[in-house]
Write an enzyme that holds these catalytic residues in place. Structure first.
Site, PDB file in Angstrom:
ATOM      1  N   CYS A   1     -35.504  11.859  90.921  1.00  0.00           N
ATOM      2  CA  CYS A   1     -36.557  12.379  91.811  1.00  0.00           C
ATOM      3  C   CYS A   1     -37.203  11.288  92.653  1.00  0.00           C
ATOM      4  O   CYS A   1     -37.444  10.183  92.169  1.00  0.00           O
ATOM      5  CB  CYS A   1     -37.640  13.045  90.994  1.00  0.00           C
ATOM      6  SG  CYS A   1     -37.021  14.353  89.942  1.00  0.00           S
TER       7      CYS A   1
ATOM      8  N   ARG B   1     -31.250   8.260  96.103  1.00  0.00           N
ATOM      9  CA  ARG B   1     -31.453   8.333  94.661  1.00  0.00           C
ATOM     10  C   ARG B   1     -30.713   9.503  94.030  1.00  0.00           C
ATOM     11  O   ARG B   1     -30.582   9.571  92.814  1.00  0.00           O
ATOM     12  CB  ARG B   1     -32.951   8.476  94.360  1.00  0.00           C
ATOM     13  CG  ARG B   1     -33.766   7.301  94.813  1.00  0.00           C
ATOM     14  CD  ARG B   1     -35.228   7.630  94.839  1.00  0.00           C
ATOM     15  NE  ARG B   1     -35.827   7.674  93.533  1.00  0.00           N
ATOM     16  CZ  ARG B   1     -36.420   6.644  92.936  1.00  0.00           C
ATOM     17  NH1 ARG B   1     -36.467   5.492  93.551  1.00  0.00           N
ATOM     18  NH2 ARG B   1     -36.947   6.762  91.758  1.00  0.00           N
TER      19      ARG B   1
ATOM     20  N   TRP C   1     -34.257  15.913  91.251  1.00  0.00           N
ATOM     21  CA  TRP C   1     -32.999  15.889  90.500  1.00  0.00           C
ATOM     22  C   TRP C   1     -33.271  16.676  89.228  1.00  0.00           C
ATOM     23  O   TRP C   1     -34.049  16.264  88.378  1.00  0.00           O
ATOM     24  CB  TRP C   1     -32.611  14.446  90.178  1.00  0.00           C
ATOM     25  CG  TRP C   1     -31.251  14.313  89.597  1.00  0.00           C
ATOM     26  CD1 TRP C   1     -30.069  14.256  90.261  1.00  0.00           C
ATOM     27  CD2 TRP C   1     -30.934  14.191  88.205  1.00  0.00           C
ATOM     28  NE1 TRP C   1     -29.039  14.118  89.384  1.00  0.00           N
ATOM     29  CE2 TRP C   1     -29.542  14.081  88.115  1.00  0.00           C
ATOM     30  CE3 TRP C   1     -31.685  14.184  87.030  1.00  0.00           C
ATOM     31  CZ2 TRP C   1     -28.871  13.954  86.894  1.00  0.00           C
ATOM     32  CZ3 TRP C   1     -31.032  14.064  85.825  1.00  0.00           C
ATOM     33  CH2 TRP C   1     -29.644  13.952  85.765  1.00  0.00           C
TER      34      TRP C   1
ATOM     35  N   ASN D   1     -41.955  12.752  88.941  1.00  0.00           N
ATOM     36  CA  ASN D   1     -40.664  12.178  88.557  1.00  0.00           C
ATOM     37  C   ASN D   1     -40.775  11.797  87.086  1.00  0.00           C
ATOM     38  O   ASN D   1     -41.717  11.112  86.701  1.00  0.00           O
ATOM     39  CB  ASN D   1     -40.374  10.929  89.398  1.00  0.00           C
ATOM     40  CG  ASN D   1     -39.141  10.172  88.927  1.00  0.00           C
ATOM     41  OD1 ASN D   1     -38.317  10.713  88.197  1.00  0.00           O
ATOM     42  ND2 ASN D   1     -39.026   8.921  89.346  1.00  0.00           N
ATOM     43  N   GLY D   2     -39.833  12.260  86.255  1.00  0.00           N
ATOM     44  CA  GLY D   2     -39.881  11.938  84.826  1.00  0.00           C
ATOM     45  C   GLY D   2     -39.743  13.199  83.999  1.00  0.00           C
ATOM     46  O   GLY D   2     -39.306  14.238  84.506  1.00  0.00           O
TER      47      GLY D   2
ATOM     48  N   GLU E   1     -14.176   0.871  85.122  1.00  0.00           N
ATOM     49  CA  GLU E   1     -14.944   1.006  86.365  1.00  0.00           C
ATOM     50  C   GLU E   1     -14.151   1.806  87.412  1.00  0.00           C
ATOM     51  O   GLU E   1     -14.713   2.650  88.116  1.00  0.00           O
ATOM     52  CB  GLU E   1     -15.306  -0.392  86.896  1.00  0.00           C
ATOM     53  CG  GLU E   1     -15.906  -0.455  88.274  1.00  0.00           C
ATOM     54  CD  GLU E   1     -17.253   0.255  88.429  1.00  0.00           C
ATOM     55  OE1 GLU E   1     -17.760   0.796  87.436  1.00  0.00           O
ATOM     56  OE2 GLU E   1     -17.750   0.302  89.562  1.00  0.00           O
TER      57      GLU E   1
ATOM     58  N   LYS F   1     -15.467   5.201  89.068  1.00  0.00           N
ATOM     59  CA  LYS F   1     -15.623   5.370  90.523  1.00  0.00           C
ATOM     60  C   LYS F   1     -14.891   6.637  90.960  1.00  0.00           C
ATOM     61  O   LYS F   1     -15.415   7.429  91.716  1.00  0.00           O
ATOM     62  CB  LYS F   1     -15.030   4.189  91.302  1.00  0.00           C
ATOM     63  CG  LYS F   1     -15.810   2.911  91.357  1.00  0.00           C
ATOM     64  CD  LYS F   1     -17.059   2.916  92.186  1.00  0.00           C
ATOM     65  CE  LYS F   1     -18.230   3.384  91.380  1.00  0.00           C
ATOM     66  NZ  LYS F   1     -18.933   2.391  90.595  1.00  0.00           N
TER      67      LYS F   1
ATOM     68  N   GLU G   1     -16.607   9.928  89.609  1.00  0.00           N
ATOM     69  CA  GLU G   1     -17.948  10.295  90.092  1.00  0.00           C
ATOM     70  C   GLU G   1     -17.951  10.762  91.535  1.00  0.00           C
ATOM     71  O   GLU G   1     -18.759  11.613  91.893  1.00  0.00           O
ATOM     72  CB  GLU G   1     -18.980   9.190  89.838  1.00  0.00           C
ATOM     73  CG  GLU G   1     -18.857   7.938  90.642  1.00  0.00           C
ATOM     74  CD  GLU G   1     -19.962   6.923  90.289  1.00  0.00           C
ATOM     75  OE1 GLU G   1     -21.071   7.322  89.918  1.00  0.00           O
ATOM     76  OE2 GLU G   1     -19.689   5.709  90.406  1.00  0.00           O
TER      77      GLU G   1
ATOM     78  N   HIS H   1      -1.905   4.642  71.339  1.00  0.00           N
ATOM     79  CA  HIS H   1      -2.714   5.199  70.256  1.00  0.00           C
ATOM     80  C   HIS H   1      -3.336   6.539  70.652  1.00  0.00           C
ATOM     81  O   HIS H   1      -4.306   6.957  70.043  1.00  0.00           O
ATOM     82  CB  HIS H   1      -3.792   4.189  69.839  1.00  0.00           C
ATOM     83  CG  HIS H   1      -3.205   2.884  69.416  1.00  0.00           C
ATOM     84  ND1 HIS H   1      -2.548   2.712  68.224  1.00  0.00           N
ATOM     85  CD2 HIS H   1      -3.120   1.697  70.072  1.00  0.00           C
ATOM     86  CE1 HIS H   1      -2.104   1.459  68.148  1.00  0.00           C
ATOM     87  NE2 HIS H   1      -2.434   0.831  69.265  1.00  0.00           N
TER      88      HIS H   1
ATOM     89  N   LYS I   1     -29.036   8.103  91.838  1.00  0.00           N
ATOM     90  CA  LYS I   1     -28.825   6.665  91.996  1.00  0.00           C
ATOM     91  C   LYS I   1     -29.643   5.891  90.980  1.00  0.00           C
ATOM     92  O   LYS I   1     -29.185   4.917  90.402  1.00  0.00           O
ATOM     93  CB  LYS I   1     -29.229   6.259  93.419  1.00  0.00           C
ATOM     94  CG  LYS I   1     -29.074   4.783  93.724  1.00  0.00           C
ATOM     95  CD  LYS I   1     -27.623   4.420  93.845  1.00  0.00           C
ATOM     96  CE  LYS I   1     -27.397   2.949  94.123  1.00  0.00           C
ATOM     97  NZ  LYS I   1     -26.006   2.566  93.805  1.00  0.00           N
TER      98      LYS I   1
END
Ligand code: M6R
Length: 612
Positions: free
Chosen positions: A2, A28, A76, A100-101, A484, A488, A491, A507, A607
């Protein structure tokens, strides 16, 4: 996550300023947005919309709002779907509020307010805050009293900004856990989630501490602590660079721009630790301890920053022979970790605000650890609360997917490894200079790979864009890079992707391999090349579509029958993670472009993850 903005104008309509602030907070990540404005009669009007800011702007064209006091929010979703009814601001006739929170005791507070006759309009945890304040106002309390009393009843994490009916020159903000900044400029003070949001109206900035609340009135901001005592918080000049270079500079996406900025960012970051002679890497003089004195390092981070930490472990252990534990921040403090007495704990975070990483930092401080932040945002919570910080010089990163901040973190970790090894006397004569030379050559090598972006795009188009699943394999520091690469890709393209240590595929994961599954093999010609070449054969034997990423010599050794070969210039094993990060990022970026997914603001992601 948010984003919050609150603005008071002296005479002018501040709705365009609030929208500009919201635009700057878009990076964000959010799924709805809204604005509340005090009109000339002192009444609060509000418009909200699910989806992106363009939808809210469309609503504003149909029903224009204007006024000299306004608050805005990008949400968000946590509690309640991303609908208009759940979008902020939440309001009553008396007040409007953005949050926000997460308010953890909202159910208990809600039950009490409902018993007093409040009818809730949303499924959010946030709405209780504006209703608590409104209840106080209806009992004859002043906005300050009503807000202070409400704050004392809230549990959890919050940044809040309130706007009050009939009070055109008043905003009240508060912080516990989630960041809130005060911007000071020619038009007075404003409130926002970060320096970017308040930047257009401000030349100075200060940040609330936990449990601070601030009353903005008459162009001034008065900060008080939980006890109600007036307190001062440092006011700093706002970095003017924040106002520049915020556009896409001709690139299609911020992510693309940020990938292409990496040569410059790597060089700038390295310079911060390089002595003028160029022959030594030193840590900042104001660091109150020597990292090289530690017997053990903890490194804690989330997401991409965690993968940077994993690479750092390889470097620091190999060069400096210092044991390094790496932890995902959300697990760290709940597993009752054994901390070395007077040990050093390192917290890596682009935003410097990630809730779990910040909580881990506080956990370590309470237990007497020396703390070092590696952050991109100066004056962020992790920067301010660490004993010392190393700053990545990536500049603002707007793409939700971390790219330039990752390689900037790697740059600092490589430099840290060299510094510790050197201070411990473990580098042979000339070795420190050789390693530094290798790092100094990285920007030019990155630039060379970037110049071949279109070639990489063809692999994205022909192999990755049409697939449902993908695997990334690596060994040594190439293993975190494989993680990574998979992160990438998943997402920003929503292709299911997994990264593995190449030796692990036998395995389990090899069961997934068939002729439809692309397997990206990161195979630099280093000591582990023969091992990864064997793993590649195992995939080939199951008809996997191999995308080989390595140098010409390696490509010749593995021979024909690959789906694609991305040839990287030969590099010293020490700098492999920095160089191989580029093709991995470009593969994901181009795949998103071909699939038509939003590379900058992927669905469901934020973000800056400011809740646990
Ligand atoms: O701001 P931080 O570095 O603390 O953020 C950590 C993660 O949220 C972040 O790296 C996330 O995984 C990115 N979306 C990855 O691209």
């Amino acid at each position: 996550m948010c984003g919050i903005i609150g603005i008071l104008g002296k005479k002018n309509n501040v709705v365009p300023n609030v929208l500009e602030g919201l635009r700057l907070l878009e990076y964000r990540g959010y799924d709805s947005a809204g604005i509340a404005v005090l009109d000339d009669q002192g009444r609060i009007s509000r418009l909200r919309s699910s989806g992106k800011l363009t939808a809210l702007e469309g609503r504003l064209r149909e029903t224009p709002l204007s006024g000299r006091a306004a608050i805005g929010h990008t949400r968000w979703a946590t509690h309640g779907a991303a609908t208009e009814a759940n979008a902020h601001p939440h309001m009553t006739e008396r007040a409007a509020m953005v949050h926000n929170g997460i308010i953890e005791n909202y159910q208990e507070l809600k039950a009490g307010l409902e018993a007093q006759g409040h009818v809730f309009e949303s499924q959010t945890d946030s709405e209780v805050a504006v209703r608590l304040v409104s209840q106080g106002l209806s009992e004859g309390k002043s906005p300050e009293e009503a807000t202070r009393e409400a704050l004392l009843r809230l549990e959890g994490a919050f940044a809040l900004v309130f706007l009050f009916a009939g009070e055109p020159d008043l905003l009240i903000g508060a912080r516990r856990g989630s960041p809130l900044a005060i911007g000071y400029g020619p038009t007075g003070a404003c409130l926002g989630s970060d320096a970017l949001a308040v930047g257009p109206l401000s030349d100075r900035i200060s940040y609330l501490d936990d449990d601070d609340w601030v009353v903005v009135r008459g162009g001034e901001a008065v900060i008080r602590n939980r006890a109600g005592d007036r307190v001062g918080r440092p006011v700093k000049r706002l970095d003017p660079s924040l106002r520049f270079n915020l556009g896409k500079s001709g690139y299609q996406h911020y992510m693309q721009k940020e990938i292409f900025e990496q040569p410059q960012v790597t060089g700038d970051t390295l310079k911060t630790l390089l002595e003028p002679s160029g022959g030594r890497l030193t840590l900042p003089e104001d660091l109150p301890f020597r990292v090289s004195d530690a017997e053990r390092l903890n490194v804690v981070a989330c997401g991409t920053s965690f993968y940077a930490a994993m690479v750092g472990k390889y470097w620091i252990e190999a060069l400096a022979r210092l044991p390094v534990d790496v932890d995902v921040a959300s697990e760290f403090r709940y597993r009752d970790p054994v901390l070395a007495p007077k040990g050093v704990s390192v917290f890596i975070s682009q935003s410097g605000e990630t809730a779990d990483t910040l909580a881990a930092l506080r956990y370590c401080r309470e237990r007497g650890q020396k703390t070092l932040g590696i952050v991109n945002v100066k004056d962020s919570s992790i920067d301010r609360e660490s004993d010392g910080s190393l700053l990545t010089m990536a500049g603002p990163e707007f793409g939700v997917a971390s790219t330039k901040s990752f390689t900037a973190q790697l740059t600092l970790l490589a430099a840290l490894a060299i510094n510790i090894a050197s201070e411990r006397g473990l580098l042979a004569t000339g070795e420190e200079a050789r390693l530094i030379r290798l790092l100094l050559e990285v920007p030019a090598m990155m630039a060379e790979i970037l110049s071949r972006s279109e070639e990489i795009a063809l692999v994205s188009r022909d192999i990755l864009a049409g697939s449902r699943d993908a695997l990334f394999l690596g060994r040594g520091p190439g293993y975190p890079l494989a993680l990574e690469g998979a992160l990438k890709l998943k997402e920003i393209t929503y292709i299911h992707a997994e990264g593995y240590a190449a030796g692990e595929i036998k395995h389990g994961p090899i069961a997934l391999v068939d002729k439809d599954v692309p397997v990206v093999v990161l195979a630099p010609t280093d000591a582990l090349f023969p091992k990864i070449a064997s793993n590649l054969e195992e995939v080939r034997a199951r008809e996997g579509r191999i995308v080989f990423v390595g140098d010409q010599k390696g490509l010749e050794k593995v021979g024909k029958g690959l789906a694609a070969g991305l040839v990287i210039p030969p590099v010293d094993p020490f700098v492999v993670p920095l160089i191989y990060a580029i093709p991995v990022q470009l593969l994901a970026y181009h795949t998103a472009v071909f699939k038509g997914t939003d590379a900058d603001q992927p669905r469901n992601l934020a973000k800056s993850v400011t809740v646990e």
